[in-house]
Design a protein around this motif. Sequence first.
Motif, PDB file in Angstrom:
ATOM      1  N   PHE A  65       0.801  -1.218   0.000  1.00 22.27           N
ATOM      2  CA  PHE A  65       0.000   0.000   0.000  1.00 22.27           C
ATOM      3  C   PHE A  65       0.837   1.272   0.000  1.00 22.27           C
ATOM      4  CE2 PHE A  65      -3.036  -2.657   2.797  1.00 22.27           C
ATOM      5  CZ  PHE A  65      -3.580  -3.286   1.685  1.00 22.27           C
ATOM      6  N   ASN A  66       2.048   1.171   0.506  1.00 27.51           N
ATOM      7  CA  ASN A  66       2.854   2.370   0.729  1.00 27.51           C
ATOM      8  C   ASN A  66       4.304   1.924   0.818  1.00 27.51           C
ATOM      9  OD1 ASN A  66       3.524   5.060   1.373  1.00 27.51           O
ATOM     10  ND2 ASN A  66       3.222   4.758   3.558  1.00 27.51           N
ATOM     11  N   ILE A  67       5.224   2.804   0.463  1.00 23.84           N
ATOM     12  CA  ILE A  67       6.663   2.527   0.552  1.00 23.84           C
ATOM     13  C   ILE A  67       7.305   3.546   1.477  1.00 23.84           C
ATOM     14  CG2 ILE A  67       8.866   2.521  -0.690  1.00 23.84           C
ATOM     15  CD1 ILE A  67       7.275   0.138  -1.469  1.00 23.84           C
ATOM     16  N   HIS A  68       7.969   3.041   2.524  1.00 19.62           N
ATOM     17  CA  HIS A  68       8.794   3.920   3.346  1.00 19.62           C
ATOM     18  C   HIS A  68      10.144   4.067   2.659  1.00 19.62           C
ATOM     19  CE1 HIS A  68       6.892   3.943   7.638  1.00 19.62           C
ATOM     20  NE2 HIS A  68       6.184   4.578   6.741  1.00 19.62           N
ATOM     21  N   ALA A  69      10.338   5.212   2.049  1.00 16.38           N
ATOM     22  CA  ALA A  69      11.565   5.458   1.290  1.00 16.38           C
ATOM     23  C   ALA A  69      12.661   5.942   2.244  1.00 16.38           C
ATOM     24  CB  ALA A  69      11.311   6.456   0.176  1.00 16.38           C
ATOM     25  N   LYS A  70      13.090   5.024   3.107  1.00 15.43           N
ATOM     26  CA  LYS A  70      14.137   5.302   4.095  1.00 15.43           C
ATOM     27  C   LYS A  70      15.395   5.820   3.401  1.00 15.43           C
ATOM     28  CE  LYS A  70      14.209   4.107   7.833  1.00 15.43           C
ATOM     29  NZ  LYS A  70      14.493   2.732   8.265  1.00 15.43           N
ATOM     30  N   PHE A  71      16.022   6.834   4.006  1.00 15.87           N
ATOM     31  CA  PHE A  71      17.345   7.244   3.532  1.00 15.87           C
ATOM     32  C   PHE A  71      18.100   7.909   4.662  1.00 15.87           C
ATOM     33  CE2 PHE A  71      14.931  11.097   2.996  1.00 15.87           C
ATOM     34  CZ  PHE A  71      15.807  12.167   2.928  1.00 15.87           C
ATOM     35  N   TYR A  72      19.413   7.784   4.576  1.00 19.53           N
ATOM     36  CA  TYR A  72      20.302   8.330   5.604  1.00 19.53           C
ATOM     37  C   TYR A  72      20.994   9.606   5.142  1.00 19.53           C
ATOM     38  CZ  TYR A  72      19.443   3.767   7.642  1.00 19.53           C
ATOM     39  OH  TYR A  72      18.832   2.653   8.149  1.00 19.53           O
ATOM     40  N   GLU A  73      21.166   9.720   3.858  1.00 15.51           N
ATOM     41  CA  GLU A  73      21.659  10.976   3.290  1.00 15.51           C
ATOM     42  C   GLU A  73      21.526  10.905   1.775  1.00 15.51           C
ATOM     43  OE1 GLU A  73      25.896  11.891   3.083  1.00 15.51           O
ATOM     44  OE2 GLU A  73      26.389   9.783   3.437  1.00 15.51           O
ATOM     45  N   ILE A  74      21.348  12.053   1.183  1.00 17.14           N
ATOM     46  CA  ILE A  74      21.509  12.200  -0.262  1.00 17.14           C
ATOM     47  C   ILE A  74      22.738  13.075  -0.439  1.00 17.14           C
ATOM     48  CG2 ILE A  74      20.489  12.917  -2.435  1.00 17.14           C
ATOM     49  CD1 ILE A  74      18.989  10.623  -1.133  1.00 17.14           C
ATOM     50  N   ASP A  75      23.758  12.522  -1.064  1.00 15.41           N
ATOM     51  CA  ASP A  75      25.034  13.251  -1.147  1.00 15.41           C
ATOM     52  C   ASP A  75      24.984  14.313  -2.245  1.00 15.41           C
ATOM     53  OD1 ASP A  75      25.440  11.921  -3.589  1.00 15.41           O
ATOM     54  OD2 ASP A  75      26.737  10.394  -2.698  1.00 15.41           O
ATOM     55  N   ASP A  76      26.101  14.981  -2.430  1.00 15.11           N
ATOM     56  CA  ASP A  76      26.135  16.097  -3.379  1.00 15.11           C
ATOM     57  C   ASP A  76      25.934  15.654  -4.823  1.00 15.11           C
ATOM     58  OD1 ASP A  76      26.538  17.849  -1.314  1.00 15.11           O
ATOM     59  OD2 ASP A  76      28.720  17.926  -1.530  1.00 15.11           O
ATOM     60  N   SER A  77      26.094  14.351  -5.087  1.00 14.42           N
ATOM     61  CA  SER A  77      25.853  13.851  -6.440  1.00 14.42           C
ATOM     62  C   SER A  77      24.386  13.519  -6.680  1.00 14.42           C
ATOM     63  CB  SER A  77      26.708  12.599  -6.703  1.00 14.42           C
ATOM     64  OG  SER A  77      26.195  11.473  -5.998  1.00 14.42           O
ATOM     65  N   GLY A  78      23.577  13.644  -5.626  1.00  9.87           N
ATOM     66  CA  GLY A  78      22.159  13.365  -5.769  1.00  9.87           C
ATOM     67  C   GLY A  78      21.788  11.915  -5.574  1.00  9.87           C
ATOM     68  N   LYS A  79      22.670  11.132  -4.944  1.00 10.11           N
ATOM     69  CA  LYS A  79      22.398   9.712  -4.726  1.00 10.11           C
ATOM     70  C   LYS A  79      22.410   9.384  -3.239  1.00 10.11           C
ATOM     71  CE  LYS A  79      24.141   6.499  -7.230  1.00 10.11           C
ATOM     72  NZ  LYS A  79      25.070   5.566  -7.897  1.00 10.11           N
ATOM     73  N   GLU A  80      21.668   8.336  -2.884  1.00 11.20           N
ATOM     74  CA  GLU A  80      21.745   7.753  -1.536  1.00 11.20           C
ATOM     75  C   GLU A  80      22.838   6.694  -1.604  1.00 11.20           C
ATOM     76  OE1 GLU A  80      22.228   6.280   1.304  1.00 11.20           O
ATOM     77  OE2 GLU A  80      20.361   6.952   2.223  1.00 11.20           O
ATOM     78  N   PRO A  81      23.991   6.910  -0.948  1.00 10.66           N
ATOM     79  CA  PRO A  81      25.126   5.995  -1.116  1.00 10.66           C
ATOM     80  C   PRO A  81      24.916   4.609  -0.530  1.00 10.66           C
ATOM     81  CG  PRO A  81      25.629   7.663   0.530  1.00 10.66           C
ATOM     82  CD  PRO A  81      24.334   8.066  -0.094  1.00 10.66           C
ATOM     83  N   ALA A  82      23.951   4.453   0.381  1.00  6.33           N
ATOM     84  CA  ALA A  82      23.764   3.159   1.046  1.00  6.33           C
ATOM     85  C   ALA A  82      22.634   2.338   0.434  1.00  6.33           C
ATOM     86  CB  ALA A  82      23.501   3.367   2.535  1.00  6.33           C
ATOM     87  N   ILE A  83      21.548   2.995   0.046  1.00  9.93           N
ATOM     88  CA  ILE A  83      20.341   2.305  -0.435  1.00  9.93           C
ATOM     89  C   ILE A  83      20.178   2.604  -1.921  1.00  9.93           C
ATOM     90  CG2 ILE A  83      17.835   2.082  -0.150  1.00  9.93           C
ATOM     91  CD1 ILE A  83      18.238   3.085   2.763  1.00  9.93           C
ATOM     92  N   PRO A  84      20.274   1.591  -2.788  1.00 11.52           N
ATOM     93  CA  PRO A  84      20.333   1.824  -4.239  1.00 11.52           C
ATOM     94  C   PRO A  84      18.953   2.037  -4.874  1.00 11.52           C
ATOM     95  CG  PRO A  84      20.526  -0.518  -3.807  1.00 11.52           C
ATOM     96  CD  PRO A  84      20.425   0.156  -2.455  1.00 11.52           C
TER      97      PRO A  84
END
Length: 329
Positions: free
Chosen positions: A257-276
């Motif tokens: 029904f829903n997605i928890h889009a967990k993230f720890y940081e979005i770096d300066d390149s615009g990516k979450e380095p841990a969660i792809p």
Amino acid sequence: MNTKHSIKRGVSLYSYQYETFLRKMTLDDCIAHAAGLGARGIEVVSEQSFTGFPNVPEEQIAGWFDSLERHGAYAQCHDMFLDVKLYKDRKLNFDEMVASLKRDLHFARRIGCRNVRVIVNTPPEVVVACVPLAEELDVRMGIEVHSPFHFDHPWILRYTELTRATGSDHVGYVPDMGMYTKNYPPVFRDRFLRLGATPKIVEFILEAHAARVLPDYVLMDVRKLGGNAVDLQMAETLRHNIWSNPRRMLEFMPWIFNIHAKFYEIDDSGKEPAIPYEEIIPVLIEGGYSGHLSSEYEGQRHIEDAFEVDGREQVRRQQEMFKRLLGEV
């Protein structure tokens, strides 16, 4: 990549927990910020956003709806918690747990949420007992599949078995993307180093995480290496930050029904380095997911000892990433 989809963007106001706690943002501020990013589906942790929950004055509820309307947003999901310990000497019994969840179903309806995120420690039998009320209120219950749980975990399989047997379309899942921690989060690593972790042991733990070594073995080896208390604490995080295969969601997609889009940081390149997310979102598109990607920023607790927290900027960055991955830009 095929970008034809019906995925919607939203924000869990949990993302602004730091700013809310320090009174830097009001509930209206949170809604305004999310909606201003085009993330109009609002997920709310009611204990965080409403004074006196669950006995919330009608004026607050009216203010909630006024804010949603003013900023062009809408209520999407209410996050429930099951405080299993009622008294110091005992836990909630079955009837009390059912009453607690029913209370949250009624509150979700009151604030206009069609979905309830059911905390993962809720016994599946409790959820089953609440199906008739969920159907009556037309509020769906989704168990949060949260790391270290995953879709093949015995607890989740038991939930699937019992809830699927009801035949109800008002029970399902809210997967938390933290179970797809492919790379060890840099904000975790850096904080442990600041706390006094041993650099060589930190590198050992990072290599073990990349190799998917069982956490029990990593802990044993860290002890053999003479690791200090912080080293052991870092090794313990491997138990919780797992890498599962995002494609397992395909089998369960009709009930998500829903997605928890967990993230720890979005770096300066615009990516979450841990969660792809560049691997996750194509799976959601392939599966025909039509719910929300709800931003859930949880990096603040890993940087607040050394840096100024800016939850607004982090949510903005993730929403920009979503626009790109969803083909909106």
